[in-house]
Enzyme design. Structure first.
Site, PDB file in Angstrom:
ATOM      1  N   GLY A 119       0.825  -1.207   0.000  1.00  0.00           N
ATOM      2  CA  GLY A 119       0.000   0.000   0.000  1.00  0.00           C
ATOM      3  C   GLY A 119       0.856   1.252   0.000  1.00  0.00           C
ATOM      4  O   GLY A 119       2.081   1.199   0.113  1.00  0.00           O
ATOM      5  N   ASP A 165       2.793  -2.762   8.249  1.00  0.00           N
ATOM      6  CA  ASP A 165       1.842  -2.780   7.140  1.00  0.00           C
ATOM      7  C   ASP A 165       0.887  -1.595   7.268  1.00  0.00           C
ATOM      8  O   ASP A 165       0.832  -0.942   8.314  1.00  0.00           O
ATOM      9  CB  ASP A 165       1.067  -4.102   7.137  1.00  0.00           C
ATOM     10  CG  ASP A 165       0.628  -4.517   5.743  1.00  0.00           C
ATOM     11  OD1 ASP A 165       0.435  -3.629   4.890  1.00  0.00           O
ATOM     12  OD2 ASP A 165       0.489  -5.725   5.506  1.00  0.00           O
ATOM     13  N   ALA A 214      -3.317  -0.133   6.601  1.00  0.00           N
ATOM     14  CA  ALA A 214      -4.658  -0.636   6.917  1.00  0.00           C
ATOM     15  C   ALA A 214      -5.696   0.225   6.212  1.00  0.00           C
ATOM     16  O   ALA A 214      -5.423   1.366   5.833  1.00  0.00           O
ATOM     17  CB  ALA A 214      -4.898  -0.596   8.420  1.00  0.00           C
ATOM     18  N   LYS A 230      -8.135  -4.867   6.450  1.00  0.00           N
ATOM     19  CA  LYS A 230      -7.122  -4.714   5.417  1.00  0.00           C
ATOM     20  C   LYS A 230      -7.621  -5.367   4.121  1.00  0.00           C
ATOM     21  O   LYS A 230      -8.637  -6.037   4.128  1.00  0.00           O
ATOM     22  CB  LYS A 230      -5.815  -5.397   5.853  1.00  0.00           C
ATOM     23  CG  LYS A 230      -5.123  -4.626   6.960  1.00  0.00           C
ATOM     24  CD  LYS A 230      -3.773  -5.225   7.333  1.00  0.00           C
ATOM     25  CE  LYS A 230      -2.853  -5.460   6.187  1.00  0.00           C
ATOM     26  NZ  LYS A 230      -2.646  -4.302   5.296  1.00  0.00           N
ATOM     27  N   GLY A 231      -6.858  -5.136   3.044  1.00  0.00           N
ATOM     28  CA  GLY A 231      -7.199  -5.790   1.782  1.00  0.00           C
ATOM     29  C   GLY A 231      -7.580  -4.828   0.678  1.00  0.00           C
ATOM     30  O   GLY A 231      -7.959  -5.255  -0.411  1.00  0.00           O
ATOM     31  N   GLU A 245      -0.558 -10.757   3.578  1.00  0.00           N
ATOM     32  CA  GLU A 245      -0.301  -9.820   4.687  1.00  0.00           C
ATOM     33  C   GLU A 245      -0.606 -10.484   6.027  1.00  0.00           C
ATOM     34  O   GLU A 245       0.119 -10.297   7.008  1.00  0.00           O
ATOM     35  CB  GLU A 245      -1.150  -8.559   4.523  1.00  0.00           C
ATOM     36  CG  GLU A 245      -0.694  -7.701   3.350  1.00  0.00           C
ATOM     37  CD  GLU A 245      -1.608  -6.523   3.072  1.00  0.00           C
ATOM     38  OE1 GLU A 245      -1.111  -5.496   2.621  1.00  0.00           O
ATOM     39  OE2 GLU A 245      -2.824  -6.630   3.297  1.00  0.00           O
ATOM     40  N   LYS A 280      -8.412   6.915   9.161  1.00  0.00           N
ATOM     41  CA  LYS A 280      -8.747   5.484   9.172  1.00  0.00           C
ATOM     42  C   LYS A 280      -9.075   4.957  10.580  1.00  0.00           C
ATOM     43  O   LYS A 280      -9.400   3.783  10.735  1.00  0.00           O
ATOM     44  CB  LYS A 280      -7.575   4.683   8.597  1.00  0.00           C
ATOM     45  CG  LYS A 280      -7.372   4.949   7.113  1.00  0.00           C
ATOM     46  CD  LYS A 280      -6.119   4.292   6.626  1.00  0.00           C
ATOM     47  CE  LYS A 280      -6.027   4.373   5.115  1.00  0.00           C
ATOM     48  NZ  LYS A 280      -4.733   3.903   4.623  1.00  0.00           N
TER      49      LYS A 280
HETATM   50  C1  5RP Z   1      -3.404  -3.894   0.949  1.00  0.00           C
HETATM   51  C2  5RP Z   1      -3.750  -3.257   2.243  1.00  0.00           C
HETATM   52  C3  5RP Z   1      -3.227  -1.878   2.429  1.00  0.00           C
HETATM   53  O1  5RP Z   1      -2.294  -1.911   3.472  1.00  0.00           O
HETATM   54  C4  5RP Z   1      -4.373  -0.957   2.761  1.00  0.00           C
HETATM   55  O2  5RP Z   1      -5.294  -0.979   1.690  1.00  0.00           O
HETATM   56  C5  5RP Z   1      -3.898   0.482   3.001  1.00  0.00           C
HETATM   57  O3  5RP Z   1      -3.395   1.040   1.824  1.00  0.00           O
HETATM   58  P1  5RP Z   1      -2.903   2.556   1.759  1.00  0.00           P
HETATM   59  O4  5RP Z   1      -1.760   2.678   2.707  1.00  0.00           O
HETATM   60  O5  5RP Z   1      -2.519   2.745   0.317  1.00  0.00           O
HETATM   61  O6  5RP Z   1      -4.064   3.456   2.158  1.00  0.00           O
HETATM   62  O7  5RP Z   1      -4.385  -3.800   3.100  1.00  0.00           O
HETATM   63  O8  5RP Z   1      -4.088  -5.109   0.802  1.00  0.00           O
END
Ligand code: 5RP
Length: 231
Positions: free
Chosen positions: A33, A88, A90, A101-102, A110, A128
């Site tokens: 992400g 990671d 979220a 997540k996802g 992940e 978030k």
């Molecule tokens: C990928 C995820 C990402 O970590 C989530 O979507 C957050 O993304 P971003 O930091 O671009 O807002 O879960 O599967």
């Protein structure tokens, strides 16, 4: 409503702050992400500036490509089954540190990586962080089972939507070769209970509800706040 540049700055602040958690010799899970991308880039800078030694386990092709471009040496879970740390992004985090997540369709790998780590850290901007989860739950599913899974999710009160590709006709295909369904359950009163029910559907590979977060690096206007798991 925050403007786009404030949001981008917040992602960068959270992502870069968490990169300081990595110490010499660590094996680190590298999330997917735009927020954790700042962590990966900062780790690349630290390798250049300080000679930091680390091995990374990427959670997606995106993370793998960015880690390679950043000069991070990679390894696999088969070679290093226990990670020191996983970092990671979220899509949503609640006050009990339950996570959805996802958004990048990468939650299956992940989750495997996060569950292989002694410490799991999420980096996010404050938009978030919510009292109760209400984001659609991504569910990775075997293409063969998609109709059954959709019906079972509707029986559970969800509104499933097959995720479609952009610049690609038809469904999104995950890094594991599967389909992805985004399921709107509106406000989720019992995320652990919902997670268990989704997992029990035949054909579900993995859902995006995570209950193993240790620490949240949350970028607020005043700076990055570190919120730790209670107890
Ligand atoms: C990928 C995820 C990402 O970590 C989530 O979507 C957050 O993304 P971003 O930091 O671009 O807002 O879960 O599967």
């Amino acid at each position: 409503m925050r403007d786009a540049s404030a949001n981008a700055n917040a992602k960068r602040a959270a992502g870069e702050a968490a990169a300081e958690l990595v110490k010499d010799g660590m094996v680190v899970g590298l999330g997917t992400g735009s927020t954790v991308a700042w962590t990966i880039r900062r780790l690349g800078e630290r390798i250049q500036e300080e000679g930091l030694q680390l091995l990374g386990v990427p959670t997606s092709y995106q993370a793998e490509n960015l880690a390679i471009d950043s000069g991070i040496r990679l390894t696999t879970l088969n070679q290093n089954p226990v990670l020191d740390l996983a970092i990671d992004g979220a899509d949503q985090v609640d006050e009990d540190l339950m996570v959805i997540k996802g958004g990048g369709a990468a939650h299956t790998r992940e989750k495997v990586v996060a569950c292989s780590a002694r410490r799991f850290v999420i980096v996010a901007d404050e938009g978030k962080y919510v009292k109760r989860l209400n984001h659609a739950v991504p569910v990775e599913v075997l293409p063969f089972a998609v109709r059954l899974v959709e019906q079972r999710l509707m029986d559970m009160g969800g509104a499933p939507l097959l995720r479609l590709g952009k610049m690609k006709d038809g469904p999104v295909i995950t890094d594991n070769g599967n389909f992805l369904i985004d399921v709107d359950f509106e406000e989720i009163a019992d995320p652990r209970g919902l997670a268990a029910r989704i997992s029990s559907i035949p054909g579900v590979v993995e859902h995006g509800i995570f209950d193993n977060l240790d620490e949240l690096y949350l970028a607020r206007a005043a700076g990055v706040e570190i919120i730790k798991k209670r107890g």
